[in-house]
Write a protein that holds these residues in place. Structure first.
Motif, PDB file in Angstrom:
ATOM      1  N   VAL A  65       0.842  -1.137  -0.022  1.00 22.73           N
ATOM      2  CA  VAL A  65       0.016  -0.154  -0.220  1.00 22.73           C
ATOM      3  C   VAL A  65       0.973   1.281   0.037  1.00 22.73           C
ATOM      4  O   VAL A  65       1.818   1.333   0.689  1.00 22.73           O
ATOM      5  N   ILE A  66       0.666   2.177  -0.979  1.00 23.65           N
ATOM      6  CA  ILE A  66       1.402   3.434  -0.921  1.00 23.65           C
ATOM      7  C   ILE A  66       0.612   4.711  -0.948  1.00 23.65           C
ATOM      8  O   ILE A  66      -0.069   5.057  -1.861  1.00 23.65           O
ATOM      9  N   PRO A  67       0.209   5.116   0.437  1.00 26.57           N
ATOM     10  CA  PRO A  67      -0.524   6.308   0.493  1.00 26.57           C
ATOM     11  C   PRO A  67       0.286   7.432   0.117  1.00 26.57           C
ATOM     12  O   PRO A  67       1.355   7.701   0.648  1.00 26.57           O
ATOM     13  N   ASN A  68      -0.080   8.064  -0.871  1.00 20.77           N
ATOM     14  CA  ASN A  68       0.634   9.335  -1.403  1.00 20.77           C
ATOM     15  C   ASN A  68      -0.343  10.310  -1.692  1.00 20.77           C
ATOM     16  O   ASN A  68       0.240  11.586  -1.707  1.00 20.77           O
ATOM     17  N   ALA A  69      -1.767  10.584  -1.815  1.00 22.87           N
ATOM     18  CA  ALA A  69      -2.439  11.465  -2.156  1.00 22.87           C
ATOM     19  C   ALA A  69      -2.265  12.581  -1.263  1.00 22.87           C
ATOM     20  O   ALA A  69      -2.086  12.322  -0.235  1.00 22.87           O
ATOM     21  N   GLY A  70      -2.193  13.806  -1.775  1.00 26.68           N
ATOM     22  CA  GLY A  70      -2.118  15.050  -0.968  1.00 26.68           C
ATOM     23  C   GLY A  70      -2.196  16.362  -1.517  1.00 26.68           C
ATOM     24  O   GLY A  70      -2.593  16.238  -2.727  1.00 26.68           O
ATOM     25  N   PHE A  71      -2.470  17.453  -0.824  1.00 28.88           N
ATOM     26  CA  PHE A  71      -2.373  18.574  -1.347  1.00 28.88           C
ATOM     27  C   PHE A  71      -1.749  19.430  -0.424  1.00 28.88           C
ATOM     28  O   PHE A  71      -1.422  19.077   0.804  1.00 28.88           O
ATOM     29  N   GLN A  72      -1.788  20.689  -0.731  1.00 30.81           N
ATOM     30  CA  GLN A  72      -0.868  21.797   0.089  1.00 30.81           C
ATOM     31  C   GLN A  72      -2.229  23.028   0.368  1.00 30.81           C
ATOM     32  O   GLN A  72      -2.791  23.316  -0.447  1.00 30.81           O
ATOM     33  N   HIS A  73      -1.863  23.698   1.521  1.00 27.37           N
ATOM     34  CA  HIS A  73      -2.578  24.849   1.725  1.00 27.37           C
ATOM     35  C   HIS A  73      -1.429  25.882   2.452  1.00 27.37           C
ATOM     36  O   HIS A  73      -1.186  25.516   3.489  1.00 27.37           O
ATOM     37  N   VAL A  74      -1.381  26.848   1.898  1.00 26.52           N
ATOM     38  CA  VAL A  74      -0.527  27.937   2.303  1.00 26.52           C
ATOM     39  C   VAL A  74      -1.264  29.239   2.907  1.00 26.52           C
ATOM     40  O   VAL A  74      -2.150  29.825   2.234  1.00 26.52           O
ATOM     41  N   SER A  75      -1.013  29.200   4.205  1.00 28.51           N
ATOM     42  CA  SER A  75      -1.678  30.626   4.981  1.00 28.51           C
ATOM     43  C   SER A  75      -1.141  30.783   6.272  1.00 28.51           C
ATOM     44  O   SER A  75      -0.747  29.736   6.739  1.00 28.51           O
ATOM     45  N   PRO A  76      -0.885  31.886   6.712  1.00 25.45           N
ATOM     46  CA  PRO A  76      -0.755  32.140   7.959  1.00 25.45           C
ATOM     47  C   PRO A  76      -1.564  31.518   9.010  1.00 25.45           C
ATOM     48  O   PRO A  76      -2.848  31.428   8.908  1.00 25.45           O
ATOM     49  N   VAL A  77      -1.085  31.214  10.202  1.00 25.14           N
ATOM     50  CA  VAL A  77      -1.951  30.472  11.220  1.00 25.14           C
ATOM     51  C   VAL A  77      -2.973  31.153  11.633  1.00 25.14           C
ATOM     52  O   VAL A  77      -4.073  30.500  11.804  1.00 25.14           O
ATOM     53  N   GLU A  78      -3.243  32.193  11.825  1.00 21.31           N
ATOM     54  CA  GLU A  78      -4.337  33.223  12.282  1.00 21.31           C
ATOM     55  C   GLU A  78      -5.375  33.168  11.256  1.00 21.31           C
ATOM     56  O   GLU A  78      -6.725  33.460  11.560  1.00 21.31           O
ATOM     57  N   GLU A  79      -4.987  32.899  10.070  1.00 19.78           N
ATOM     58  CA  GLU A  79      -6.167  33.102   8.888  1.00 19.78           C
ATOM     59  C   GLU A  79      -6.291  31.563   8.459  1.00 19.78           C
ATOM     60  O   GLU A  79      -7.183  31.392   7.248  1.00 19.78           O
ATOM     61  N   PHE A  80      -5.602  30.555   8.964  1.00 17.03           N
ATOM     62  CA  PHE A  80      -5.820  29.255   8.369  1.00 17.03           C
ATOM     63  C   PHE A  80      -7.273  28.741   8.517  1.00 17.03           C
ATOM     64  O   PHE A  80      -7.782  28.414   9.438  1.00 17.03           O
ATOM     65  N   ASP A  81      -7.545  28.340   7.122  1.00 15.85           N
ATOM     66  CA  ASP A  81      -9.046  27.724   6.974  1.00 15.85           C
ATOM     67  C   ASP A  81      -9.345  26.570   7.704  1.00 15.85           C
ATOM     68  O   ASP A  81      -8.331  25.647   7.631  1.00 15.85           O
ATOM     69  N   GLU A  82     -10.150  26.584   8.757  1.00 14.93           N
ATOM     70  CA  GLU A  82     -10.180  25.460   9.584  1.00 14.93           C
ATOM     71  C   GLU A  82     -10.531  24.013   8.885  1.00 14.93           C
ATOM     72  O   GLU A  82     -10.190  23.023   9.044  1.00 14.93           O
ATOM     73  N   ASP A  83     -11.627  24.107   7.743  1.00 14.62           N
ATOM     74  CA  ASP A  83     -11.789  23.109   6.955  1.00 14.62           C
ATOM     75  C   ASP A  83     -10.737  22.446   6.086  1.00 14.62           C
ATOM     76  O   ASP A  83     -10.624  21.283   5.881  1.00 14.62           O
ATOM     77  N   ARG A  84      -9.736  23.379   5.803  1.00 17.71           N
ATOM     78  CA  ARG A  84      -8.672  22.929   4.973  1.00 17.71           C
ATOM     79  C   ARG A  84      -7.739  22.197   5.884  1.00 17.71           C
ATOM     80  O   ARG A  84      -7.195  21.199   5.710  1.00 17.71           O
ATOM     81  N   TRP A  85      -7.792  22.555   7.247  1.00 17.71           N
ATOM     82  CA  TRP A  85      -7.037  21.862   8.275  1.00 17.71           C
ATOM     83  C   TRP A  85      -7.423  20.498   8.352  1.00 17.71           C
ATOM     84  O   TRP A  85      -6.763  19.502   8.434  1.00 17.71           O
ATOM     85  N   ASP A  86      -8.876  20.361   8.497  1.00 17.91           N
ATOM     86  CA  ASP A  86      -9.532  19.014   8.764  1.00 17.91           C
ATOM     87  C   ASP A  86      -9.260  18.134   7.302  1.00 17.91           C
ATOM     88  O   ASP A  86      -9.143  16.998   7.476  1.00 17.91           O
ATOM     89  N   ALA A  87      -9.057  18.904   6.360  1.00 20.18           N
ATOM     90  CA  ALA A  87      -9.064  18.007   5.242  1.00 20.18           C
ATOM     91  C   ALA A  87      -7.467  17.452   4.967  1.00 20.18           C
ATOM     92  O   ALA A  87      -7.289  16.344   4.431  1.00 20.18           O
ATOM     93  N   LEU A  88      -6.797  18.447   5.323  1.00 19.74           N
ATOM     94  CA  LEU A  88      -5.252  17.993   5.263  1.00 19.74           C
ATOM     95  C   LEU A  88      -4.970  16.839   6.236  1.00 19.74           C
ATOM     96  O   LEU A  88      -4.375  15.756   5.799  1.00 19.74           O
ATOM     97  N   VAL A  89      -5.456  16.858   7.384  1.00 17.93           N
ATOM     98  CA  VAL A  89      -5.159  15.640   8.407  1.00 17.93           C
ATOM     99  C   VAL A  89      -6.006  14.413   7.858  1.00 17.93           C
ATOM    100  O   VAL A  89      -5.393  13.361   7.987  1.00 17.93           O
ATOM    101  N   ALA A  90      -7.036  14.637   7.294  1.00 14.53           N
ATOM    102  CA  ALA A  90      -7.905  13.623   6.612  1.00 14.53           C
ATOM    103  C   ALA A  90      -7.091  12.867   5.710  1.00 14.53           C
ATOM    104  O   ALA A  90      -7.118  11.520   5.733  1.00 14.53           O
ATOM    105  N   LEU A  91      -6.507  13.439   4.896  1.00 16.12           N
ATOM    106  CA  LEU A  91      -5.897  12.914   3.453  1.00 16.12           C
ATOM    107  C   LEU A  91      -4.544  12.501   3.842  1.00 16.12           C
ATOM    108  O   LEU A  91      -4.124  11.265   3.529  1.00 16.12           O
TER     109      LEU A  91
END
Ligand code: NAD
Length: 245
Positions: A72-98
């Protein structure tokens, strides 16, 4: 009989290069991505790997088609670039999920098949950002650090049952994920786009060039082959000297 692998994020970039390499090496490959093309390497399977259902269906599909799974080779990913105080919370959840939960779910669902294989391998495509941080990447850096902890745990639990777990940690690779970041980084750092590669992305790297996706695929193929037999619980770092400082 040929060995069977499940590769995620296989429609593009590094995942596609890994799927191509494994097919060329004689593996049966389930190429999982959000959207798949019939002409891609391996057998296409569409799944959203931020969901439990997507991960479980992908493993089921591999087992149905190949009758087992050796890697099994888990590789799928994406990036989200943002300062922490503006970091979109849904993007955080999606990054952790993927980047973190999907490798866990794939390992969990594939575990009995990997054990039955007698030589089961898990190779996670992590990142140099699993070892060091960069500003404006809180979600990505946190999830990549986490997945290296998962790899260590899988290695310890897998050793007695013939399953090895390792990771590759590349520096920047020439893929869509990086091309997209050049515009984002230019805005966030206030640097012209043409200077972003050397002044921002490759600034911490001793060797000032991007990796090619095929070079990452070479490393994964090595870890999946006989030479990778004693690699478990640790990443193979291919960062052009980034972490040497
Ligand atoms: N490009 C780099 O510089 C670099 C460096 C180090 C590590 N990595 C890691 O390599 C991996 C692959 O990145 P890449 O550069 O090839 O990116 P990419 O954007 O070219 O490919 C990523 C693939 O993941 C798929 N994907 C995204 N969300 C998904 C979802 N919810 N379900 C299923 N598939 C999904 C995309 O559709 C895409 O095909 C990522 O984990 C990335 O973090 C990349």
């Amino acid at each position: 009989m040929s060995r069977a692998a499940l590769v995620t994020g296989a429609a593009s970039g590094i995942g596609r290069a890994i799927a191509e390499r494994l097919v060329a090496d004689g593996w049966q490959v389930l190429s999982v991505d959000l959207e798949t093309e019939a002409d891609g390497p391996g057998e296409p399977f569409a799944a959203d790997l931020t969901t439990r259902e997507g991960n479980s269906k992908a493993v089921d599909a591999a087992l149905e088609r190949f009758g087992g799974l050796d890697a099994v080779i888990p590789n799928a990913g994406f990036q989200h670039v943002s300062p922490v105080e503006e970091f979109d919370e849904d993007r955080w959840d999606a990054l952790v999920a993927l980047l973190l939960t999907s490798p866990f779910l794939l390992a969990r669902y594939a575990w009995p098949a990997l054990r039955a294989s007698g030589d089961g391998r898990i190779v996670v495509v992590a990142s140099v950002h699993g070892l060091v941080a960069s500003p404006y990447k809180a979600g990505y850096v946190s999830a990549k650090h986490g997945v290296l902890g998962l790899v260590k745990t899988l290695a310890l639990e897998g050793a007695p049952v013939g399953i090895r777990a390792s990771a590759v940690c590349p520096g920047y690779v020439r893929t869509a994920l990086v091309e997209q970041q050049i515009a984002d980084q230019s805005r966030t750092h206030g640097v012209p786009e043409e200077r972003v590669l050397e002044d921002v992305l490759l600034a911490p790297q001793a060797l000032k060039r991007l990796l090619e996706p095929s070079e990452v695929a070479d490393a994964v193929a090595y870890l999946l082959g006989p030479g990778g037999a004693l690699f478990t619980g640790a990443p193979l770092v291919m960062d052009g000297g980034w972490t040497a400082r």
